[in-house]
Motif scaffolding. Structure first.
Motif, mmCIF file in Angstrom:
data_model
loop_
_atom_site.group_PDB
_atom_site.id
_atom_site.type_symbol
_atom_site.label_atom_id
_atom_site.label_comp_id
_atom_site.label_asym_id
_atom_site.label_seq_id
_atom_site.Cartn_x
_atom_site.Cartn_y
_atom_site.Cartn_z
ATOM 1 N N MET A 158 -3.165 4.829 -1.991
ATOM 2 C CA MET A 158 -4.035 5.490 -1.021
ATOM 3 C C MET A 158 -3.691 6.975 -0.980
ATOM 4 N N SER A 159 -4.712 7.814 -0.880
ATOM 5 C CA SER A 159 -4.491 9.256 -0.773
ATOM 6 C C SER A 159 -4.901 9.736 0.609
ATOM 7 N N ILE A 160 -4.312 10.852 1.030
ATOM 8 C CA ILE A 160 -4.716 11.499 2.272
ATOM 9 C C ILE A 160 -4.580 12.995 2.100
ATOM 10 N N GLU A 161 -5.506 13.744 2.687
ATOM 11 C CA GLU A 161 -5.442 15.201 2.651
ATOM 12 C C GLU A 161 -6.076 15.778 3.904
ATOM 13 N N PHE A 162 -5.410 16.763 4.478
ATOM 14 C CA PHE A 162 -5.946 17.505 5.610
ATOM 15 C C PHE A 162 -6.694 18.725 5.078
ATOM 16 N N SER A 163 -7.650 19.217 5.854
ATOM 17 C CA SER A 163 -8.411 20.384 5.403
ATOM 18 C C SER A 163 -7.569 21.651 5.441
ATOM 19 N N LYS A 164 -6.557 21.673 6.308
ATOM 20 C CA LYS A 164 -5.704 22.855 6.467
ATOM 21 C C LYS A 164 -4.270 22.524 6.076
ATOM 22 N N ASP A 165 -3.663 23.411 5.308
ATOM 23 C CA ASP A 165 -2.263 23.217 4.949
ATOM 24 C C ASP A 165 -1.376 23.184 6.189
ATOM 25 N N GLU A 166 -1.736 23.957 7.207
ATOM 26 C CA GLU A 166 -0.910 24.044 8.414
ATOM 27 C C GLU A 166 -0.905 22.743 9.219
ATOM 28 N N ASP A 167 -1.848 21.848 8.932
ATOM 29 C CA ASP A 167 -1.886 20.577 9.657
ATOM 30 C C ASP A 167 -0.847 19.587 9.142
ATOM 31 N N ALA A 168 -0.306 19.846 7.961
ATOM 32 C CA ALA A 168 0.783 19.004 7.462
ATOM 33 C C ALA A 168 2.035 19.279 8.301
ATOM 34 N N TRP A 169 2.821 18.235 8.490
ATOM 35 C CA TRP A 169 4.042 18.352 9.302
ATOM 36 C C TRP A 169 5.238 18.358 8.360
ATOM 37 N N VAL A 170 5.736 19.531 8.061
ATOM 38 C CA VAL A 170 6.793 19.656 7.057
ATOM 39 C C VAL A 170 7.970 20.448 7.611
ATOM 40 N N GLY A 171 9.088 20.356 6.896
ATOM 41 C CA GLY A 171 10.253 21.141 7.271
ATOM 42 C C GLY A 171 10.883 20.668 8.574
ATOM 43 N N THR A 172 11.330 21.640 9.363
ATOM 44 C CA THR A 172 12.057 21.327 10.605
ATOM 45 C C THR A 172 11.197 21.514 11.854
ATOM 46 N N THR A 173 9.892 21.634 11.673
ATOM 47 C CA THR A 173 8.998 21.798 12.820
ATOM 48 C C THR A 173 9.089 20.580 13.740
ATOM 49 N N PHE A 190 0.863 -1.182 0.000
ATOM 50 C CA PHE A 190 0.000 0.000 0.000
ATOM 51 C C PHE A 190 0.900 1.233 0.000
ATOM 52 N N VAL A 191 0.653 2.131 -0.937
ATOM 53 C CA VAL A 191 1.462 3.354 -1.036
ATOM 54 C C VAL A 191 0.552 4.560 -0.818
ATOM 55 N N GLN A 192 0.980 5.476 0.023
ATOM 56 C CA GLN A 192 0.188 6.649 0.376
ATOM 57 C C GLN A 192 1.051 7.904 0.280
ATOM 58 N N ASN A 193 0.455 9.007 -0.134
ATOM 59 C CA ASN A 193 1.183 10.276 -0.084
ATOM 60 C C ASN A 193 1.415 10.662 1.370
ATOM 61 N N TYR A 230 -9.985 17.950 10.366
ATOM 62 C CA TYR A 230 -10.673 17.267 9.277
ATOM 63 C C TYR A 230 -9.666 16.613 8.338
ATOM 64 N N VAL A 231 -9.869 15.319 8.115
ATOM 65 C CA VAL A 231 -8.975 14.545 7.255
ATOM 66 C C VAL A 231 -9.819 13.690 6.312
ATOM 67 N N LYS A 232 -9.404 13.651 5.064
ATOM 68 C CA LYS A 232 -10.042 12.771 4.086
ATOM 69 C C LYS A 232 -9.004 11.805 3.530
ATOM 70 N N SER A 233 -9.452 10.599 3.228
ATOM 71 C CA SER A 233 -8.553 9.592 2.680
ATOM 72 C C SER A 233 -9.332 8.697 1.730
ATOM 73 N N SER A 234 -8.631 8.218 0.707
ATOM 74 C CA SER A 234 -9.255 7.305 -0.259
ATOM 75 C C SER A 234 -8.336 6.125 -0.512
ATOM 76 N N ILE A 235 -8.938 5.018 -0.894
ATOM 77 C CA ILE A 235 -8.160 3.851 -1.302
ATOM 78 C C ILE A 235 -8.518 3.510 -2.733
ATOM 79 N N GLY A 236 -7.503 3.258 -3.531
ATOM 80 C CA GLY A 236 -7.715 3.046 -4.954
ATOM 81 C C GLY A 236 -7.697 1.575 -5.345
ATOM 82 N N PRO A 237 -7.769 1.324 -6.650
ATOM 83 C CA PRO A 237 -7.762 -0.054 -7.149
ATOM 84 C C PRO A 237 -6.357 -0.648 -7.135
ATOM 85 N N ALA A 238 -6.275 -1.950 -7.043
ATOM 86 C CA ALA A 238 -4.977 -2.623 -7.079
ATOM 87 C C ALA A 238 -4.361 -2.483 -8.466
#
Length: 253
Positions: A178-193, A73-76, A209-217
């Motif tokens: 698999m995809s995942i997305e948060f409703s707010k950009d600030e909820d992503a954990w990036v950089g040196t935070t 399973f691969v997810q962003n 708020y978080v959305k996620s999808s699972i795709g076809p094999a």
């Protein structure tokens, strides 16, 4: 109020994780028949109970494809919380950066319940992790991996690494995007935070708020073909999830 809320959620996370580990240890000691499959199931039960208790409103779309055996399973990658959302649906062995293994309790729980750690900057570590993935697949265990190698808050994935796709191509193992997305950009954990400041800022909110999808094999073909198909599906779905947030009136700012 936000700090109190985040503190409560962090405390609940740690205490519930501790009780889950103790329960698993006790049951493994009492029954020699229980093994890794039992551990993965108990971890998934904990995840399902924990997600709403820390304020996450998870909208998960799709269902597991019909598989005859294990899959990769691969997810962003957006945040340290991504594997938690995926493990609600998927019983799998995640691949995580080695740094997580040093985190108090979290690192121990990850290692004990089944996580493959990799030093992405170390060629030998990457090779050892691929070998470990192959061994787990041979046992019938699914793998959960983040082929970007790091997190991003962008609407498009970073270029995927080929390693896991080479493995899938050679073994003829299906890739499930698999995809995942948060409703707010600030909820992503990036950089040196740092982890704790980000956790308290994000989980101090009333709801996340978080959305996620699972795709076809996706199965068969060269590593490059598998990578392109998986990344194309995930990139397209991220845009769909962002459009859904917008349609629901949830601002990204």
């Amino acid at each position: 109020m936000n700090k109190l809320r985040a503190g409560y959620r962090f405390t609940f996370f740690m205490i519930s994780a501790s009780f889950t580990i103790l329960k698993i240890m006790l049951n493994l000691k009492l029954s020699s028949k229980k093994g890794q499959d039992y551990i993965l199931n108990e971890r998934r039960k904990w995840v399902r109970k924990m997600i709403p208790r820390v304020g996450v409103k998870l909208d998960m779309k799709g269902s597991l494809p019909d598989l005859d055996g294990p899959a990769i399973f691969v997810q962003n990658h957006k945040s340290y919380f991504d594997p938690v959302t995926a493990l609600k649906l998927v019983k799998a062995m995640p691949v995580s950066k080695a740094e997580v293994s040093t985190w108090p309790l979290i690192g121990f729980m990850a290692d004990y319940t089944g996580v493959l750690f990799v030093k992405r900057e170390d060629k030998q570590s990457r090779a050892d992790t691929l070998k470990g993935m192959e061994e787990e697949l041979a046992k019938g265990n699914n793998i959960l991996i983040y082929p970007e190698g790091t997190t991003t808050d962008e609407a498009k994935t970073l270029q995927f690494k080929l390693g896991s796709f080479r493995l899938a191509s050679r073994l003829n193992i299906p890739i499930v995007p698999m995809s995942i997305e948060f409703s707010k950009d600030e909820d992503a954990w990036v950089g040196t935070t740092l982890f704790l400041p980000h956790f308290f800022k994000t989980f101090g909110k009333k709801e996340i708020y978080v959305k996620s999808s699972i795709g076809p094999a996706i199965q068969g073909g060269t590593p490059e073909e598998l990578l392109e198909k998986a990344q194309t599906w995930i990139d397209a779905d991220i845009l769909k999830l962002r459009a859904e947030f917008e349609a629901e009136g949830i601002s990204r700012n």
